[in-house]
Design a protein around this motif. Structure first.
Motif, short mmCIF file in Angstrom:
data_model
loop_
_atom_site.label_atom_id
_atom_site.label_comp_id
_atom_site.label_asym_id
_atom_site.label_seq_id
_atom_site.Cartn_x
_atom_site.Cartn_y
_atom_site.Cartn_z
N PHE A 72 0.81 -1.22 0.00
CA PHE A 72 0.00 0.00 0.00
C PHE A 72 0.85 1.27 0.00
CE2 PHE A 72 -1.94 3.50 2.34
CZ PHE A 72 -3.05 3.72 1.55
N GLU A 73 1.73 1.39 0.97
CA GLU A 73 2.37 2.68 1.23
C GLU A 73 3.50 2.98 0.24
OE1 GLU A 73 5.20 -0.07 3.31
OE2 GLU A 73 3.10 -0.05 2.70
N ALA A 74 3.67 4.28 -0.03
CA ALA A 74 4.80 4.81 -0.80
C ALA A 74 4.84 4.33 -2.25
CB ALA A 74 6.13 4.48 -0.10
N MET A 75 3.68 3.99 -2.80
CA MET A 75 3.62 3.63 -4.22
C MET A 75 3.48 4.90 -5.06
SD MET A 75 4.02 0.41 -4.62
CE MET A 75 3.26 -0.15 -6.16
N PRO A 76 3.69 4.82 -6.40
CA PRO A 76 3.49 6.00 -7.25
C PRO A 76 2.12 6.61 -7.06
CG PRO A 76 4.59 4.25 -8.46
CD PRO A 76 4.20 3.67 -7.14
N ALA A 77 2.05 7.94 -7.18
CA ALA A 77 0.83 8.67 -6.87
C ALA A 77 -0.36 8.21 -7.71
CB ALA A 77 1.07 10.17 -7.09
N ASP A 78 -0.11 7.75 -8.93
CA ASP A 78 -1.24 7.35 -9.78
C ASP A 78 -1.88 6.02 -9.33
OD1 ASP A 78 0.74 5.58 -10.56
OD2 ASP A 78 0.70 6.14 -12.68
N GLY A 98 -16.77 -8.35 11.96
CA GLY A 98 -16.87 -7.85 13.33
C GLY A 98 -15.52 -7.62 13.98
N THR A 99 -14.52 -7.28 13.16
CA THR A 99 -13.20 -6.96 13.72
C THR A 99 -12.82 -5.55 13.33
OG1 THR A 99 -10.92 -7.73 13.94
CG2 THR A 99 -11.87 -7.83 11.73
N ASP A 100 -11.99 -4.91 14.15
CA ASP A 100 -11.67 -3.50 13.89
C ASP A 100 -10.22 -3.28 13.49
OD1 ASP A 100 -10.34 -3.87 16.31
OD2 ASP A 100 -10.92 -1.93 17.12
N LEU A 101 -9.41 -4.35 13.35
CA LEU A 101 -7.98 -4.18 13.10
C LEU A 101 -7.56 -4.85 11.80
CD1 LEU A 101 -5.25 -3.12 14.11
CD2 LEU A 101 -4.97 -5.27 15.37
N LEU A 102 -6.86 -4.08 10.95
CA LEU A 102 -6.32 -4.57 9.69
C LEU A 102 -4.80 -4.55 9.76
CD1 LEU A 102 -6.76 -5.36 6.65
CD2 LEU A 102 -6.60 -2.91 6.15
N LEU A 103 -4.16 -5.67 9.41
CA LEU A 103 -2.70 -5.73 9.34
C LEU A 103 -2.25 -5.27 7.96
CD1 LEU A 103 -0.33 -8.54 10.53
CD2 LEU A 103 -0.10 -7.59 8.23
N VAL A 104 -1.43 -4.23 7.95
CA VAL A 104 -0.81 -3.73 6.73
C VAL A 104 0.68 -4.05 6.82
CG1 VAL A 104 -0.27 -1.70 5.33
CG2 VAL A 104 -2.50 -1.89 6.46
N CYS A 105 1.17 -4.89 5.92
CA CYS A 105 2.58 -5.26 5.96
C CYS A 105 3.39 -4.37 5.01
CB CYS A 105 2.79 -6.73 5.64
SG CYS A 105 1.89 -7.37 4.24
N SER A 106 4.65 -4.16 5.33
CA SER A 106 5.46 -3.23 4.58
C SER A 106 5.59 -3.66 3.12
CB SER A 106 6.84 -3.06 5.23
OG SER A 106 7.53 -4.29 5.28
N ASN A 107 5.68 -2.67 2.27
CA ASN A 107 5.63 -2.85 0.82
C ASN A 107 6.85 -3.64 0.31
OD1 ASN A 107 5.19 -2.39 -1.99
ND2 ASN A 107 4.20 -0.44 -1.51
N GLU A 117 8.66 9.67 4.77
CA GLU A 117 7.60 10.68 4.87
C GLU A 117 6.45 10.34 3.92
OE1 GLU A 117 7.09 12.98 6.91
OE2 GLU A 117 9.00 13.26 7.92
N ARG A 118 6.78 9.84 2.73
CA ARG A 118 5.74 9.41 1.79
C ARG A 118 4.94 8.24 2.38
NH1 ARG A 118 5.92 8.82 -3.52
NH2 ARG A 118 4.06 7.56 -3.11
N ALA A 119 5.66 7.27 2.94
CA ALA A 119 4.99 6.12 3.55
C ALA A 119 4.09 6.58 4.69
CB ALA A 119 6.03 5.13 4.06
N ALA A 120 4.58 7.49 5.51
CA ALA A 120 3.79 7.97 6.64
C ALA A 120 2.55 8.72 6.17
CB ALA A 120 4.65 8.88 7.52
N ALA A 121 2.69 9.53 5.12
CA ALA A 121 1.54 10.27 4.61
C ALA A 121 0.47 9.33 4.07
CB ALA A 121 1.99 11.24 3.51
N ASP A 122 0.88 8.31 3.33
CA ASP A 122 -0.09 7.35 2.80
C ASP A 122 -0.79 6.60 3.93
OD1 ASP A 122 0.57 8.09 0.24
OD2 ASP A 122 1.74 6.29 -0.21
N LEU A 123 -0.02 6.19 4.92
CA LEU A 123 -0.62 5.45 6.04
C LEU A 123 -1.52 6.35 6.87
CD1 LEU A 123 2.39 3.21 7.01
CD2 LEU A 123 0.19 2.43 6.12
N TRP A 124 -1.20 7.65 6.94
CA TRP A 124 -2.10 8.58 7.64
C TRP A 124 -3.46 8.59 6.95
CZ3 TRP A 124 -5.34 12.57 6.90
CH2 TRP A 124 -5.75 13.30 8.02
#
Length: 300
Positions: A72-78, A98-107, A117-124
Motif C-alpha cells: 500500500f504505502e509509498a507507491m506511485p501517486a497514480d 466484526g473486527t476493527d484491526l487490519l494488518l498492513v505489511c510493509s511494501n 515521509e511518503r509512507a507515513a503520509a499514505d498510512l495517515w
C-alpha cells in the motif's frame, strides 16, 4: 467490535489446515480466545464474512484481526486511488467479520519509494479512512520488505504519521529471523522495544523457527513453528514486549508445510501450549532459553 481480555490467546487461520469453519472449530476446541482471519481463507470460503462472524460467535471466538493488506504505502501517486479502493473492500470485510484491526505489511514492490515521509503520509490517509468507520490499522515490517524491514523503521513511520488509528504490529519471526540473517545480536534487535508506548502497540504475533541457511522469505513461508519449538529467542522477544505494558492479544502466525497437511485440532492444541509456555517465561526471571527443554515440555 470485540473487546478481548488482556493477553487473549489467538491463532491465525493460516496456521491450521482445513476449511475456514474447520480451522475455527479447532481453535475453539483447543481453547483459544480468538483468531486472525487470513484473507485467502475468507476468499476460499463458500459463504459470506457475516456467516463467519456468526460461526465464530457460536464457538465463543473473537475475530481479533483481518490480514494481510499488502503493498500500500509509498507507491506511485497514480496508484493511490486504486489502493484506497482496495482498502475500502478490506474495510467492508472487516465490518462484516466484526473486527476493527487490519494488518498492513510493509511494501515489497520495486516501485515503492524509500521516503519514510511518503509512507507515513499514505498510512495517515489509510488510518483516517479507517477511523471514519471505527476501524484501526496496524503496520508491520516484513523481514523482506522493499525498504521497511526492521520494526524500528515501521515504528518510525507510525510516529511520523501520528494518527491515533495507526499503530505498530510486532512479529517475533520478522524481528528475530532478520537479525539472524544479518548477523545482528538478539539483544540489539530487541533494543528499544520496551520503550514503545503500550497504546501504540496494536498487536503481537509469535512464531519460532529452526536455524536454516535460507532467504528469509522462504524460511518464513515454509518453516515456522510454535514458540519454544525452534531456535529463535522468542522468550526474550516476549519479555521485551511485556515490559511495554502491552495488554493486547498474543497470536500465533505459523506458515509450516507440515501443519498444512496435519489435522488442525492437534496442531491448535500444541499451539495453545506454546502460548502457555511463553506466559511462563514472562514470570521466570531466570530468562532461560533452553530450547531443548522447552520443546520437550511442549510435546509431552
Amino acid at each position: 467490535m470485540c473487546h478481548p481480555r488482556a493477553h487473549a490467546t489467538s491463532i491465525a487461520t493460516v496456521s491450521l489446515s482445513g476449511t475456514l469453519p474447520e480451522k475455527l472449530e479447532a481453535a475453539a476446541a483447543a481453547g483459544f480466545d480468538g483468531v486472525e482471519i487470513f484473507a485467502k481463507d475468507l476468499q476460499d470460503f463458500s459463504g459470506t464474512a457475516a456467516d463467519i462472524r456468526r460461526y465464530a460467535a457460536g464457538l465463543h471466538l473473537d475475530i481479533l484481526m483481518y490480514q494481510p493488506f499488502r503493498d500500500f504505502e509509498a507507491m506511485p501517486a497514480d496508484q493511490f486511488a486504486a489502493n484506497m479502493a482496495r482498502a475500502a473492500q478490506a474495510f467492508d470485510a472487516m465490518e462484516a467479520l466484526g473486527t476493527d484491526l487490519l494488518l498492513v505489511c510493509s511494501n515489497v514492490q520495486d516501485a515503492a519509494s524509500d521516503d519514510p515521509e511518503r509512507a507515513a503520509a499514505d498510512l495517515w490517509h489509510l488510518a483516517d479512512a479507517a477511523a471514519q468507520r471505527g476501524l484501526r490499522i496496524g503496520y508491520e515490517a516484513l523481514a523482506w520488505g522493499r525498504h521497511v524491514r526492521h520494526w524500528r523503521q515501521a515504528w518510525d513511520i507510525v510516529q511520523r504519521a501520528n494518527h491515533p488509528a495507526l499503530g505498530l504490529i510486532l512479529d517475533s519471526f520478522h524481528t528475530l529471523a532478520l537479525a539472524a540473517s544479518q548477523g545482528e545480536p538478539v539483544a540489539e534487535a530487541l533494543r528499544g522495544i520496551d520503550t514503545i508506548p503500550a497504546d501504540r502497540l496494536f498487536f503481537v504475533q509469535l512464531a519460532d523457527a529452526p536455524r536454516m541457511a535460507l532467504d528469509v522469505l522462504s524460511w518464513s513461508r515454509h518453516h515456522r513453528n510454535f514458540p519454544g519449538q525452534g531456535e529463535l529467542d522468542v522468550a526474550n522477544f516476549a519479555r521485551a514486549v511485556r515490559r511495554t505494558g502491552y495488554l493486547g492479544p498474543l497470536s500465533l502466525e505459523i506458515f509450516n508445510d507440515v501443519f498444512r497437511v496435519t489435522p488442525p485440532l492437534p496442531v491448535a492444541r500444541d499451539g495453545l501450549r506454546s502460548l502457555q509456555w511463553i506466559k511462563q517465561q514472562w514470570v521466570d526471571k531466570r530468562a532461560s532459553t533452553d530450547q531443548a527443554t522447552a520443546t520437550s515440555a511442549l510435546r509431552s
